[in-house]
Motif scaffolding. Structure first.
Motif, PDB file in Angstrom:
ATOM      1  N   LEU A 160      38.783  52.983  34.759  1.00  0.00           N
ATOM      2  CA  LEU A 160      37.548  52.686  35.473  1.00  0.00           C
ATOM      3  C   LEU A 160      36.370  52.795  34.521  1.00  0.00           C
ATOM      4  O   LEU A 160      36.204  53.806  33.850  1.00  0.00           O
ATOM      5  N   ASP A 161      35.572  51.731  34.456  1.00  0.00           N
ATOM      6  CA  ASP A 161      34.302  51.724  33.730  1.00  0.00           C
ATOM      7  C   ASP A 161      33.234  51.665  34.810  1.00  0.00           C
ATOM      8  O   ASP A 161      32.962  50.613  35.374  1.00  0.00           O
ATOM      9  N   ASN A 162      32.654  52.822  35.135  1.00  0.00           N
ATOM     10  CA  ASN A 162      31.747  52.918  36.283  1.00  0.00           C
ATOM     11  C   ASN A 162      30.303  52.686  35.880  1.00  0.00           C
ATOM     12  O   ASN A 162      29.643  53.558  35.365  1.00  0.00           O
ATOM     13  N   ALA A 163      29.814  51.464  36.184  1.00  0.00           N
ATOM     14  CA  ALA A 163      28.415  51.117  35.966  1.00  0.00           C
ATOM     15  C   ALA A 163      27.768  50.777  37.306  1.00  0.00           C
ATOM     16  O   ALA A 163      26.646  50.284  37.338  1.00  0.00           O
ATOM     17  N   GLY A 164      28.468  51.023  38.405  1.00  0.00           N
ATOM     18  CA  GLY A 164      27.964  50.699  39.739  1.00  0.00           C
ATOM     19  C   GLY A 164      28.098  51.897  40.656  1.00  0.00           C
ATOM     20  O   GLY A 164      27.785  53.012  40.274  1.00  0.00           O
ATOM     21  N   TYR A 198      38.460  57.069  32.080  1.00  0.00           N
ATOM     22  CA  TYR A 198      37.284  56.833  32.910  1.00  0.00           C
ATOM     23  C   TYR A 198      36.106  56.709  31.958  1.00  0.00           C
ATOM     24  O   TYR A 198      35.911  57.568  31.090  1.00  0.00           O
ATOM     25  N   THR A 199      35.317  55.640  32.096  1.00  0.00           N
ATOM     26  CA  THR A 199      34.118  55.476  31.272  1.00  0.00           C
ATOM     27  C   THR A 199      32.899  55.700  32.141  1.00  0.00           C
ATOM     28  O   THR A 199      32.674  55.001  33.133  1.00  0.00           O
ATOM     29  N   ASN A 250      29.427  55.137  32.669  1.00  0.00           N
ATOM     30  CA  ASN A 250      28.513  54.105  32.176  1.00  0.00           C
ATOM     31  C   ASN A 250      27.297  53.981  33.085  1.00  0.00           C
ATOM     32  O   ASN A 250      26.858  52.875  33.405  1.00  0.00           O
ATOM     33  N   GLY A 251      26.781  55.130  33.550  1.00  0.00           N
ATOM     34  CA  GLY A 251      25.560  55.125  34.357  1.00  0.00           C
ATOM     35  C   GLY A 251      25.774  54.854  35.828  1.00  0.00           C
ATOM     36  O   GLY A 251      24.819  54.635  36.561  1.00  0.00           O
ATOM     37  N   GLY A 252      27.008  54.873  36.294  1.00  0.00           N
ATOM     38  CA  GLY A 252      27.293  54.611  37.698  1.00  0.00           C
ATOM     39  C   GLY A 252      27.144  55.851  38.559  1.00  0.00           C
ATOM     40  O   GLY A 252      26.688  56.904  38.105  1.00  0.00           O
ATOM     41  N   THR A 253      27.531  55.695  39.812  1.00  0.00           N
ATOM     42  CA  THR A 253      27.451  56.779  40.791  1.00  0.00           C
ATOM     43  C   THR A 253      28.790  56.926  41.489  1.00  0.00           C
ATOM     44  O   THR A 253      29.430  55.935  41.822  1.00  0.00           O
ATOM     45  N   LEU A 254      29.207  58.170  41.709  1.00  0.00           N
ATOM     46  CA  LEU A 254      30.363  58.485  42.555  1.00  0.00           C
ATOM     47  C   LEU A 254      29.821  59.145  43.818  1.00  0.00           C
ATOM     48  O   LEU A 254      29.118  60.157  43.733  1.00  0.00           O
ATOM     49  N   VAL A 255      30.113  58.579  44.984  1.00  0.00           N
ATOM     50  CA  VAL A 255      29.725  59.171  46.256  1.00  0.00           C
ATOM     51  C   VAL A 255      30.955  59.881  46.795  1.00  0.00           C
ATOM     52  O   VAL A 255      31.955  59.247  47.125  1.00  0.00           O
ATOM     53  N   ILE A 256      30.878  61.223  46.836  1.00  0.00           N
ATOM     54  CA  ILE A 256      32.030  62.043  47.183  1.00  0.00           C
ATOM     55  C   ILE A 256      31.725  62.844  48.439  1.00  0.00           C
ATOM     56  O   ILE A 256      30.687  63.500  48.520  1.00  0.00           O
ATOM     57  N   GLY A 257      32.638  62.799  49.404  1.00  0.00           N
ATOM     58  CA  GLY A 257      32.506  63.592  50.618  1.00  0.00           C
ATOM     59  C   GLY A 257      33.223  64.912  50.472  1.00  0.00           C
ATOM     60  O   GLY A 257      34.375  64.964  50.045  1.00  0.00           O
ATOM     61  N   THR A 258      32.526  65.992  50.810  1.00  0.00           N
ATOM     62  CA  THR A 258      33.077  67.336  50.690  1.00  0.00           C
ATOM     63  C   THR A 258      32.648  68.164  51.890  1.00  0.00           C
ATOM     64  O   THR A 258      31.501  68.070  52.324  1.00  0.00           O
ATOM     65  N   GLN A 259      33.556  68.951  52.407  1.00  0.00           N
ATOM     66  CA  GLN A 259      33.185  69.915  53.432  1.00  0.00           C
ATOM     67  C   GLN A 259      32.683  71.141  52.691  1.00  0.00           C
ATOM     68  O   GLN A 259      33.473  71.982  52.246  1.00  0.00           O
ATOM     69  N   LEU A 260      31.377  71.213  52.491  1.00  0.00           N
ATOM     70  CA  LEU A 260      30.812  72.269  51.657  1.00  0.00           C
ATOM     71  C   LEU A 260      31.031  73.635  52.302  1.00  0.00           C
ATOM     72  O   LEU A 260      30.489  73.948  53.355  1.00  0.00           O
ATOM     73  N   ASN A 292      35.091  58.810  28.665  1.00  0.00           N
ATOM     74  CA  ASN A 292      34.201  58.247  27.640  1.00  0.00           C
ATOM     75  C   ASN A 292      32.785  58.252  28.185  1.00  0.00           C
ATOM     76  O   ASN A 292      32.547  57.779  29.289  1.00  0.00           O
ATOM     77  N   LEU A 293      31.843  58.781  27.416  1.00  0.00           N
ATOM     78  CA  LEU A 293      30.462  58.885  27.867  1.00  0.00           C
ATOM     79  C   LEU A 293      29.592  57.832  27.209  1.00  0.00           C
ATOM     80  O   LEU A 293      29.449  57.799  25.989  1.00  0.00           O
ATOM     81  N   VAL A 294      29.044  56.926  28.024  1.00  0.00           N
ATOM     82  CA  VAL A 294      28.013  55.987  27.576  1.00  0.00           C
ATOM     83  C   VAL A 294      26.690  56.481  28.144  1.00  0.00           C
ATOM     84  O   VAL A 294      25.762  56.789  27.419  1.00  0.00           O
ATOM     85  N   THR A 295      26.609  56.585  29.466  1.00  0.00           N
ATOM     86  CA  THR A 295      25.478  57.140  30.200  1.00  0.00           C
ATOM     87  C   THR A 295      26.070  57.985  31.329  1.00  0.00           C
ATOM     88  O   THR A 295      27.071  57.597  31.916  1.00  0.00           O
ATOM     89  N   PRO A 296      25.469  59.140  31.652  1.00  0.00           N
ATOM     90  CA  PRO A 296      26.063  60.020  32.658  1.00  0.00           C
ATOM     91  C   PRO A 296      26.314  59.345  34.008  1.00  0.00           C
ATOM     92  O   PRO A 296      25.543  58.493  34.436  1.00  0.00           O
ATOM     93  N   THR A 297      27.392  59.755  34.661  1.00  0.00           N
ATOM     94  CA  THR A 297      27.692  59.347  36.027  1.00  0.00           C
ATOM     95  C   THR A 297      27.015  60.325  36.970  1.00  0.00           C
ATOM     96  O   THR A 297      27.148  61.540  36.822  1.00  0.00           O
ATOM     97  N   LYS A 298      26.302  59.793  37.950  1.00  0.00           N
ATOM     98  CA  LYS A 298      25.666  60.625  38.961  1.00  0.00           C
ATOM     99  C   LYS A 298      26.676  60.887  40.083  1.00  0.00           C
ATOM    100  O   LYS A 298      27.296  59.965  40.592  1.00  0.00           O
TER     101      LYS A 298
END
Length: 121
Positions: free
Chosen positions: A11-15, A37-38, A40-50, A67-73
């Motif tokens: 996965l190259d995550n830029a979205g 996993y790359t 690449n400035g993308g976002t992961l939306v993760i659901g968690t029961q905090l 691989n780090l290009v730009t941090p994943t949020k």
């Protein structure tokens, strides 16, 4: 991901990769990359029961390296969690291959419930 576990080659995550959808059964979906996993400035939306360390959560598992290009949020969305101490941490990202470079993942916003604040480790 429509509430289903997914195994992908890499996965190259830029979205935006979202674990949450209208049909998602809750915080239990796993996304696994067989290789790298790359970040690449993308976002992961993760659901968690905090809550505590054993709280149910969506998880991304990286079998290869990161691989780090730009941090994943990481956009952590609380799903019915009431907040609790989690000294070990709720595992939302597991890297089983090469270690993840510092700064590859950052929180998209502060994560807190009922006075308990959560951080990335």
């Amino acid at each position: 991901m429509n509430g289903f576990n997914q195994i992908i080659q890499s996965l190259d995550n830029a979205g935006v990769v979202s674990f949450i959808s209208g049909t998602s059964p809750g915080p239990s979906v796993i996304l696994e990359t067989v290789a790298d996993y790359t970040s690449n400035g993308g976002t992961l939306v993760i659901g968690t029961q905090l809550g505590n360390d054993a709280s149910p959560t969506n998880v991304m598992v990286v079998q290869g390296g990161v691989n780090l290009v730009t941090p994943t949020k990481i956009d952590v969305q609380n799903i019915n969690g009431l907040g609790d101490q989690a000294p070990v941490g709720i595992p939302i990202i597991k890297v089983n291959g090469a270690s993840s470079p510092a700064g590859a993942f950052v929180l998209a916003h502060p994560v807190a419930v009922n006075g308990i604040t959560y951080y990335l480790k």
